[in-house]
Scaffold this motif. Structure first.
Motif, PDB file in Angstrom:
ATOM      1  N   HIS A 157       0.860  -1.176   0.000  1.00  0.00           N
ATOM      2  CA  HIS A 157       0.000   0.000   0.000  1.00  0.00           C
ATOM      3  C   HIS A 157       0.901   1.232   0.000  1.00  0.00           C
ATOM      4  O   HIS A 157       1.843   1.334   0.792  1.00  0.00           O
ATOM      5  CB  HIS A 157      -0.895  -0.005   1.242  1.00  0.00           C
ATOM      6  N   GLU A 158       0.626   2.182  -0.892  1.00  0.00           N
ATOM      7  CA  GLU A 158       1.545   3.309  -1.076  1.00  0.00           C
ATOM      8  C   GLU A 158       1.637   4.209   0.143  1.00  0.00           C
ATOM      9  O   GLU A 158       2.644   4.894   0.336  1.00  0.00           O
ATOM     10  CB  GLU A 158       1.127   4.133  -2.300  1.00  0.00           C
ATOM     11  N   ARG A 159       0.612   4.206   0.983  1.00  0.00           N
ATOM     12  CA  ARG A 159       0.630   5.084   2.150  1.00  0.00           C
ATOM     13  C   ARG A 159       0.969   4.320   3.426  1.00  0.00           C
ATOM     14  O   ARG A 159       1.737   4.800   4.261  1.00  0.00           O
ATOM     15  CB  ARG A 159      -0.720   5.783   2.312  1.00  0.00           C
ATOM     16  N   TRP A 160       0.382   3.130   3.605  1.00  0.00           N
ATOM     17  CA  TRP A 160       0.497   2.429   4.889  1.00  0.00           C
ATOM     18  C   TRP A 160       1.507   1.284   4.885  1.00  0.00           C
ATOM     19  O   TRP A 160       1.664   0.600   5.872  1.00  0.00           O
ATOM     20  CB  TRP A 160      -0.878   1.868   5.288  1.00  0.00           C
ATOM     21  N   GLY A 161       2.202   1.092   3.752  1.00  0.00           N
ATOM     22  CA  GLY A 161       3.143  -0.022   3.696  1.00  0.00           C
ATOM     23  C   GLY A 161       2.431  -1.287   3.265  1.00  0.00           C
ATOM     24  O   GLY A 161       2.773  -1.905   2.264  1.00  0.00           O
ATOM     25  N   GLU A 162       1.437  -1.710   4.041  1.00  0.00           N
ATOM     26  CA  GLU A 162       0.571  -2.823   3.684  1.00  0.00           C
ATOM     27  C   GLU A 162      -0.875  -2.426   3.927  1.00  0.00           C
ATOM     28  O   GLU A 162      -1.172  -1.672   4.856  1.00  0.00           O
ATOM     29  CB  GLU A 162       0.877  -4.080   4.512  1.00  0.00           C
ATOM     30  N   GLY A 163      -1.742  -2.933   3.095  1.00  0.00           N
ATOM     31  CA  GLY A 163      -3.168  -2.737   3.299  1.00  0.00           C
ATOM     32  C   GLY A 163      -3.875  -4.068   3.283  1.00  0.00           C
ATOM     33  O   GLY A 163      -3.365  -5.061   2.750  1.00  0.00           O
ATOM     34  N   VAL A 164      -5.054  -4.122   3.873  1.00  0.00           N
ATOM     35  CA  VAL A 164      -5.824  -5.353   3.935  1.00  0.00           C
ATOM     36  C   VAL A 164      -6.554  -5.559   2.610  1.00  0.00           C
ATOM     37  O   VAL A 164      -7.246  -4.655   2.118  1.00  0.00           O
ATOM     38  CB  VAL A 164      -6.839  -5.314   5.089  1.00  0.00           C
ATOM     39  N   ALA A 165      -6.384  -6.724   2.023  1.00  0.00           N
ATOM     40  CA  ALA A 165      -7.105  -7.104   0.812  1.00  0.00           C
ATOM     41  C   ALA A 165      -7.877  -8.382   1.093  1.00  0.00           C
ATOM     42  O   ALA A 165      -7.448  -9.224   1.896  1.00  0.00           O
ATOM     43  CB  ALA A 165      -6.143  -7.306  -0.355  1.00  0.00           C
ATOM     44  N   LEU A 166      -9.008  -8.531   0.435  1.00  0.00           N
ATOM     45  CA  LEU A 166      -9.908  -9.653   0.717  1.00  0.00           C
ATOM     46  C   LEU A 166     -10.233 -10.437  -0.540  1.00  0.00           C
ATOM     47  O   LEU A 166     -10.517  -9.862  -1.599  1.00  0.00           O
ATOM     48  CB  LEU A 166     -11.236  -9.140   1.295  1.00  0.00           C
ATOM     49  N   LEU A 167     -10.205 -11.762  -0.411  1.00  0.00           N
ATOM     50  CA  LEU A 167     -10.878 -12.647  -1.349  1.00  0.00           C
ATOM     51  C   LEU A 167     -12.140 -13.127  -0.656  1.00  0.00           C
ATOM     52  O   LEU A 167     -12.089 -13.544   0.509  1.00  0.00           O
ATOM     53  CB  LEU A 167     -10.011 -13.856  -1.694  1.00  0.00           C
ATOM     54  N   VAL A 168     -13.265 -13.086  -1.343  1.00  0.00           N
ATOM     55  CA  VAL A 168     -14.516 -13.535  -0.738  1.00  0.00           C
ATOM     56  C   VAL A 168     -15.281 -14.416  -1.706  1.00  0.00           C
ATOM     57  O   VAL A 168     -15.143 -14.311  -2.929  1.00  0.00           O
ATOM     58  CB  VAL A 168     -15.412 -12.348  -0.306  1.00  0.00           C
ATOM     59  N   VAL A 169     -16.078 -15.298  -1.138  1.00  0.00           N
ATOM     60  CA  VAL A 169     -17.062 -16.084  -1.883  1.00  0.00           C
ATOM     61  C   VAL A 169     -18.425 -15.581  -1.459  1.00  0.00           C
ATOM     62  O   VAL A 169     -18.663 -15.333  -0.272  1.00  0.00           O
ATOM     63  CB  VAL A 169     -16.916 -17.586  -1.573  1.00  0.00           C
TER      64      VAL A 169
END
Length: 391
Positions: free
Chosen positions: A313-325
């Motif tokens: 993530h360009e601002r936070w270093g890492e961001g939360v991403a989700l895979l969902v069904v």
């Protein structure tokens, strides 16, 4: 000498019982594997093998290359006895898992210790197949071991629920189960027992947050869980450095140093947050994927399964991403547009801290898994790809 033991799913697994009985009785130790996947050569082991070595079982490879864990007859006997003691006594088992992984293998080994004959069904379990298999069981007490995906499929079908209700206990492990599915199954009269453990501890050794008889649980300086007692493996075959790193002796017993973050409260109840290397570091704040996943399942309508990972993530270093069904009628397979992600964030905002809210969401037909139903987070990152982008 360690003998390779191919164990097919279904009725063919019964043919392996004799070899397992011999190994437990002091015969040549065996290495179970899938019949259609010849295993790689075992690493050379310096020094003598443990005197009571019975089974060499490969770990799931959650942290990389699968490792051959050495399980002794005493550890397997302690595990079987403690399991039956917790469940209410020895019984007949239903095998609905791949028998070369530790959870499925333990169904066969517990059957040997209990002197019962397991009933087998295909791991691609259907509600009707479950009812048929349970009807074929004649034991005074009847048990099964499932992974969360199987529990979900059975618990959301009236026929499946009826099959589960006829069992005296249903062990569920291998990955985190959906709390709503578990609660619904229990309300419908199913005795669901959530288990925690790994190949290095002969499978599950903590049931519903309570350690089995003889098992000790502690938390190390880094916050990772340590599991001790008679169920702990001798170490890894031919991997002395990893054995030294993960297996220690303390208080007169063997301990396994896990890679899982967790805690033990004053009552002795064990809580597991997930693997330390799965933590997402968002702006210097740690996010446990399991917390996000449980929040999504509880508070985002139409989502039936979720897997959270960290992406750049360009601002936070890492961001939360989700895979969902999603359930039928929910968002289609593909990337959820920015507006949809914003709606999901607002649904979760009362329940999760700001740094744990997802920046990207992608709908897939099914979540990637490895081994017996374990989430494959590396594959999830590949499916998501790219950067999370700005908030």
């Amino acid at each position: 000498m360690i003998t390779d033991l191919p164990i097919p799913p279904g009725d063919g697994a019964l043919e392996a019982l004799l070899a397992l009985e011999r190994a437990l009785a002091g015969g040549a130790p065996v290495r179970p594997h899938a019949p259609d996947a010849p295993p790689a050569p075992l690493p050379a082991h310096d020094g003598p093998l443990p005197e009571d070595l019975a089974v060499v079982v490969s770990t799931s490879g959650s942290t990389g290359t699968p490792k051959p864990a050495m399980l002794g007859t005493q550890a397997l006997a302690a595990s079987a006895a403690a399991t039956h003691d917790r469940l209410g006594g020895p019984g007949q088992w239903l095998l609905a898992l791949p028998p070369h992984h530790v959870a499925g293998l333990q169904v066969l080994l517990r059957s040997v210790h209990a002197g019962t004959r397991p009933v087998l069904t295909d791991p691609a379990l259907t509600p009707f197949a479950l009812v048929q298999a349970v009807a074929a069981m004649s034991g005074e007490r009847r048990y099964a071991s499932l992974v969360p995906a199987q529990l979900t499929a059975m618990a959301t079908d009236p026929v499946g629920i009826e099959g589960l209700r006829r069992l005296d206990a249903v062990l569920v492990g291998g990955a985190a189960a959906d709390p709503q599915v578990v609660a619904r199954a229990r309300e419908d009269g199913v005795r669901v027992v959530l288990t925690y453990g790994m190949s290095e501890t002969c499978g599950g050794c903590v049931y519903d947050g309570r350690a089995l008889r003889g098992v000790a649980v502690d938390v190390g300086p880094s916050g990772t869980l340590l599991l001790g007692g008679p169920v702990v493996a001798h170490g890894y075959l031919g991997m002395p450095e990893l054995t030294t790193e993960h297996f220690v002796r303390r208080d007169g017993m063997r301990w396994f140093v896990t890679s899982d973050l967790g805690s033990v409260d004053e009552r002795g109840v064990v809580s597991v947050l997930g693997r330390a290397d799965d933590l997402i570091n968002s702006g210097g704040l740690k996010v446990a994927p399991r917390v996000v996943e449980e929040g999504v399942l509880a508070h985002v309508p139409a989502v039936t399964a979720a897997l959270a990972v960290g992406l750049p993530h360009e601002r936070w270093g890492e961001g939360v991403a989700l895979l969902v069904v999603t359930s039928p009628g929910g968002p289609p397979v593909g990337e959820v547009p920015h507006e949809g992600v914003g709606q999901i964030r607002e649904m979760l905002r009362p329940h999760l801290p700001a740094h744990a809210l997802p920046h990207r969401v992608r709908v897939v037909a099914e979540l990637p898994t490895r081994g017996p139903g374990k989430p494959d987070r590396a594959a999830a990152r590949d499916l998501l790809g790219g950067a999370s982008g700005p908030s």
